[in-house]
Scaffold this motif. Structure first.
Motif, PDB file in Angstrom:
ATOM      1  N   GLY A  69      24.151  14.725  16.048  1.00  0.00           N
ATOM      2  CA  GLY A  69      23.468  15.905  15.529  1.00  0.00           C
ATOM      3  C   GLY A  69      21.992  15.918  15.859  1.00  0.00           C
ATOM      4  O   GLY A  69      21.472  15.009  16.510  1.00  0.00           O
ATOM      5  N   CYS A  70      21.309  16.965  15.393  1.00  0.00           N
ATOM      6  CA  CYS A  70      19.879  17.094  15.631  1.00  0.00           C
ATOM      7  C   CYS A  70      19.111  16.229  14.623  1.00  0.00           C
ATOM      8  O   CYS A  70      19.562  16.021  13.493  1.00  0.00           O
ATOM      9  CB  CYS A  70      19.449  18.552  15.491  1.00  0.00           C
ATOM     10  N   ALA A  71      17.953  15.746  15.060  1.00  0.00           N
ATOM     11  CA  ALA A  71      17.115  14.902  14.202  1.00  0.00           C
ATOM     12  C   ALA A  71      16.435  15.704  13.084  1.00  0.00           C
ATOM     13  O   ALA A  71      15.835  15.122  12.176  1.00  0.00           O
ATOM     14  CB  ALA A  71      16.055  14.194  15.053  1.00  0.00           C
ATOM     15  N   ASP A  72      16.523  17.010  13.138  1.00  0.00           N
ATOM     16  CA  ASP A  72      15.893  17.899  12.157  1.00  0.00           C
ATOM     17  C   ASP A  72      16.165  17.429  10.716  1.00  0.00           C
ATOM     18  O   ASP A  72      17.320  17.170  10.353  1.00  0.00           O
ATOM     19  CB  ASP A  72      16.445  19.316  12.365  1.00  0.00           C
ATOM     20  N   SER A  73      15.101  17.349   9.907  1.00  0.00           N
ATOM     21  CA  SER A  73      15.238  16.831   8.537  1.00  0.00           C
ATOM     22  C   SER A  73      16.131  17.703   7.657  1.00  0.00           C
ATOM     23  O   SER A  73      16.616  17.264   6.619  1.00  0.00           O
ATOM     24  CB  SER A  73      13.859  16.712   7.879  1.00  0.00           C
ATOM     25  N   GLY A 108      25.236  21.241  16.306  1.00  0.00           N
ATOM     26  CA  GLY A 108      23.922  21.850  16.503  1.00  0.00           C
ATOM     27  C   GLY A 108      23.555  22.655  15.271  1.00  0.00           C
ATOM     28  O   GLY A 108      24.291  22.661  14.278  1.00  0.00           O
ATOM     29  N   HIS A 109      22.447  23.337  15.319  1.00  0.00           N
ATOM     30  CA  HIS A 109      22.092  24.197  14.184  1.00  0.00           C
ATOM     31  C   HIS A 109      21.241  25.372  14.628  1.00  0.00           C
ATOM     32  O   HIS A 109      20.499  25.289  15.601  1.00  0.00           O
ATOM     33  CB  HIS A 109      21.378  23.391  13.089  1.00  0.00           C
ATOM     34  N   TYR A 110      21.410  26.478  13.880  1.00  0.00           N
ATOM     35  CA  TYR A 110      20.563  27.645  14.132  1.00  0.00           C
ATOM     36  C   TYR A 110      19.156  27.316  13.665  1.00  0.00           C
ATOM     37  O   TYR A 110      18.960  26.508  12.768  1.00  0.00           O
ATOM     38  CB  TYR A 110      21.107  28.860  13.368  1.00  0.00           C
ATOM     39  N   GLY A 111      18.163  27.943  14.291  1.00  0.00           N
ATOM     40  CA  GLY A 111      16.775  27.688  13.912  1.00  0.00           C
ATOM     41  C   GLY A 111      16.278  26.345  14.418  1.00  0.00           C
ATOM     42  O   GLY A 111      15.364  25.751  13.844  1.00  0.00           O
ATOM     43  N   CYS A 112      16.878  25.837  15.509  1.00  0.00           N
ATOM     44  CA  CYS A 112      16.501  24.528  16.040  1.00  0.00           C
ATOM     45  C   CYS A 112      15.173  24.616  16.803  1.00  0.00           C
ATOM     46  O   CYS A 112      15.040  25.404  17.736  1.00  0.00           O
ATOM     47  CB  CYS A 112      17.608  24.020  16.962  1.00  0.00           C
ATOM     48  N   SER A 113      14.216  23.797  16.377  1.00  0.00           N
ATOM     49  CA  SER A 113      12.893  23.831  17.035  1.00  0.00           C
ATOM     50  C   SER A 113      12.984  23.388  18.490  1.00  0.00           C
ATOM     51  O   SER A 113      12.210  23.835  19.333  1.00  0.00           O
ATOM     52  CB  SER A 113      11.912  22.920  16.313  1.00  0.00           C
ATOM     53  N   GLY A 114      13.906  22.482  18.786  1.00  0.00           N
ATOM     54  CA  GLY A 114      14.078  22.029  20.158  1.00  0.00           C
ATOM     55  C   GLY A 114      14.523  23.170  21.063  1.00  0.00           C
ATOM     56  O   GLY A 114      14.013  23.345  22.173  1.00  0.00           O
ATOM     57  N   ILE A 171      16.645  14.903  19.149  1.00  0.00           N
ATOM     58  CA  ILE A 171      16.150  16.284  19.157  1.00  0.00           C
ATOM     59  C   ILE A 171      17.135  17.179  19.912  1.00  0.00           C
ATOM     60  O   ILE A 171      17.452  16.926  21.074  1.00  0.00           O
ATOM     61  CB  ILE A 171      14.730  16.360  19.771  1.00  0.00           C
ATOM     62  N   ALA A 172      17.649  18.161  19.211  1.00  0.00           N
ATOM     63  CA  ALA A 172      18.556  19.181  19.753  1.00  0.00           C
ATOM     64  C   ALA A 172      19.936  18.635  20.136  1.00  0.00           C
ATOM     65  O   ALA A 172      20.605  19.202  21.004  1.00  0.00           O
ATOM     66  CB  ALA A 172      17.934  19.928  20.923  1.00  0.00           C
ATOM     67  N   ASN A 173      20.353  17.542  19.465  1.00  0.00           N
ATOM     68  CA  ASN A 173      21.718  17.008  19.631  1.00  0.00           C
ATOM     69  C   ASN A 173      22.217  17.002  21.077  1.00  0.00           C
ATOM     70  O   ASN A 173      23.239  17.602  21.397  1.00  0.00           O
ATOM     71  CB  ASN A 173      22.714  17.753  18.716  1.00  0.00           C
TER      72      ASN A 173
HETATM   73 CO    CO Z   1      17.209  21.007  15.819  1.00  0.00          CO
END
Ligand code: CO
Length: 208
Positions: A41-45, A97-103, A66-68
């Motif tokens: 997955g993404c590293a996003d908290s 993945g996820h919506y709103g991903c900064s990557g 970052i960005a899986n």
């Molecule tokens: Co992300």
């Protein structure tokens, strides 16, 4: 000297509560792990694997970046996949993945950020492969769609690792899944990219 004291206090409270509920919990886990899932997955908290699928310690083997991304030559990710498949004999690999991903967002603008630009280049490649689908979409929709297409691409990359291909050749029961998480409402969506043998990859991938 201990810093971040509140975190140690929270940890102690958590460990005590878990033990009160299930006195053997930590002794049992300390002797072995038998997770059935590998989560990439993404590293996003905002996207913590165990919490999202509400599973306790011991149930999910996790790799996040970052960005899986599953990059063909990333020894870190490849080692995780190999350990999960060969040693832990996990049954399911989930790329989430996820919506709103900064990557994804950063990959779609033209600014320079530093070292990460080289990492984000992989997402720019995904955007290029899918330019016909993405061009013409409004920016927010384009971000969301690229986040989904990125998951699909990374599922294909997992399926193409020598570890997964060899596992399938040996008849190992293993499925690779593509999911996306919506940080706006906490809901997971299956992208219908479940691959359980190599021949399914081309068929699914072609029909995206
Ligand atoms: Co992300």
């Amino acid at each position: 000297m201990k810093t971040l004291n509140p975190l140690f206090e929270k940890n102690l409270a958590w460990a005590t509560a878990v033990q009160q509920e299930d006195p053997d919990f930590f002794t049992r886990l300390a002797s072995q792990q038998h997770p059935e899932l590998l989560w990439i997955g993404c590293a996003d908290s905002r996207v913590p694997a165990n919490q999202i699928i509400d599973l306790p310690p011991g149930e999910v083997f996790v790799h996040r970046n970052i960005a899986n991304l599953v990059v063909h030559t990333d020894l870190n990710c490849l080692s995780v996949i190999e350990f999960a498949v060969e040693v832990l004999a996990i049954r399911h690999i989930i790329v989430c993945g996820h919506y709103g991903c900064s990557g994804i967002r950063a990959a779609m603008d033209n600014q320079e950020y530093g070292v990460i630009d080289n990492w984000l280049r992989h997402i720019k490649d995904v955007a290029r492969f899918n330019a016909d689908v993405l061009d013409g979409l409004p920016p927010e929709v384009r971000h969301d769609r690229l986040a989904e297409l990125n998951v699909i691409e990374q599922v294909a990359n997992v399926c193409n690792t020598s570890t997964v291909r060899n596992a399938w050749r040996r008849g190992h029961e293993l499925s690779v899944h593509g999911w996306i998480y919506d940080i706006r409402n906490g809901i997971l969506k299956d992208l219908d990219m479940c691959i359980s043998r190599y021949e399914q990859l081309e068929e699914k991938y072609r029909n995206v």
